[in-house]
Enzyme design. Sequence first.
Site, PDB file in Angstrom:
ATOM      1  N   HIS A 102      -1.556   0.885   7.647  1.00  0.00           N
ATOM      2  CA  HIS A 102      -2.188   0.910   6.118  1.00  0.00           C
ATOM      3  C   HIS A 102      -2.125   2.212   5.653  1.00  0.00           C
ATOM      4  CE1 HIS A 102      -4.324  -0.467   2.709  1.00  0.00           C
ATOM      5  NE2 HIS A 102      -5.289   0.318   3.033  1.00  0.00           N
ATOM      6  N   CYS A 117       0.850  -1.478   0.145  1.00  0.00           N
ATOM      7  CA  CYS A 117       0.037  -0.005   0.017  1.00  0.00           C
ATOM      8  C   CYS A 117       0.775   1.379   0.115  1.00  0.00           C
ATOM      9  CB  CYS A 117      -0.958   0.068   1.203  1.00  0.00           C
ATOM     10  SG  CYS A 117      -0.124  -0.134   2.774  1.00  0.00           S
TER      11      CYS A 117
END
Length: 452
Positions: free
Chosen positions: A406, A137
């Site tokens: 994340h 990510c």
Amino acid sequence: MSDAEFGCEHLRDVLERDERAAGQFHQSLLHAYKGQPPKPAEIRSLKPFYPCLECSTLVNRDSVTDSRTNTIFCEGCDDYVYDAELESFLFDPSGLKKRKHGDPETDDDQAYVGANASKRVCGKEGVRGLFNLGQTCYMNVILQTLLHDPLLTTYFLGNNHHTYDCTVQNCISCAVSEAFAEFNNDDKAEGFGALNLLLASWRSSPILSGYQQQDAHEFYQFLVDKLHAGTEDHVEDHNKTCRCFFHNAFYGKLRSSVTCDKCGNVTQMEEQMVDLSLDVQVQKKKRALGGGEMSTTPTLDGCLQSFTSPEKLMADAYNCSGCGNTPQKATKQLRIRKLPVILCMQLKRFEHTLSVSEKVEGKVDFPLSINMLPYTTRTHASNNNNSFTYDLSSAVVHKGKLDAGHYYVYCRQGEQWFLFNDDQVTAVNEAEVLSADAYLLFYTLHALSGSK
């Protein structure tokens, strides 16, 4: 019959063909919804697998379901479709009723669905997600930021990097150029994986290799450095003038001035910058020392003011040449000597000390447009204010803990903002963007004309 009664005309054809076909479709949908996901060894593609809802096999047919979200994808529409009755069936299979003509939803419900439904809700130009290839990510948010920059799009789609005759092994520029070509492929709307960029990054930097989480800010610095190094007309020595495309696009210049408190001697040094790292806590610290209010939300302007404000140096930190190279108290100040076209600002959220490493939480207010003139070495206003006006183009957010978080990113496409969470793409408004707890902010020069 209204369009909203079925997800699309292709779905209607299947469900109205005959009772056997409709029954097979419902059973396949229920099986896909409640079935177990495939084992990792069975997955041979980065893309999701699509079990067919007409024959229950893993082949491309008119109506399939996405293995990740269980949403229905219609190959005829080349898009995901939504059907309210099928959603009700998944929650209560025993309550399935045969659809009948002349038995539509209420007028109010029809008006609401008709006003808020679209057969191509995600069919917007320049909106494609990126598959997470395993803790990637951090790469996806930086790549999305670059993919949505008009200047970089013009460069890469204009074939300014000659991938067809490039002989550099593990060339990052080739991998990024490939990503731009794939992203702007008009024949495709689904997400894709930037596998070649990931592999080239791993081979170019041992620190990046492997599936562990990386810092998006560090990856941005790595990527910019590699793009600059991959340009034929670049100058390797940053102390010398470089006029290559990426140097002008990404690199600015900082000036550090140290003034001796005793004799007033001024020592100046300049260094290249690829971003500005701003302390989000410095305003609170200063208010605490001065007995001020600490509850006020920090602002980007406040962080920039703190970054460029004079700072007192103790005598053991500076030897003044005007005082015979003896230790003297002095005042240090940083100002921006040259601004890049694409300005990255890091709101420092990761603090590392000898005893602990932790993430700094907290909102920092930032604007959609900012005037950078007050933070430069210019002492007077410029006749061309566009030379210092920057528009927000991307905001990267980090959620979670220091080593297990994340990343996702908000990017502007034209006048519309989108949230890119790996391969999931959602249209959002400006208010949601401005309320984000940003980690990286990217601003682009409002007008490319004029000197800085």
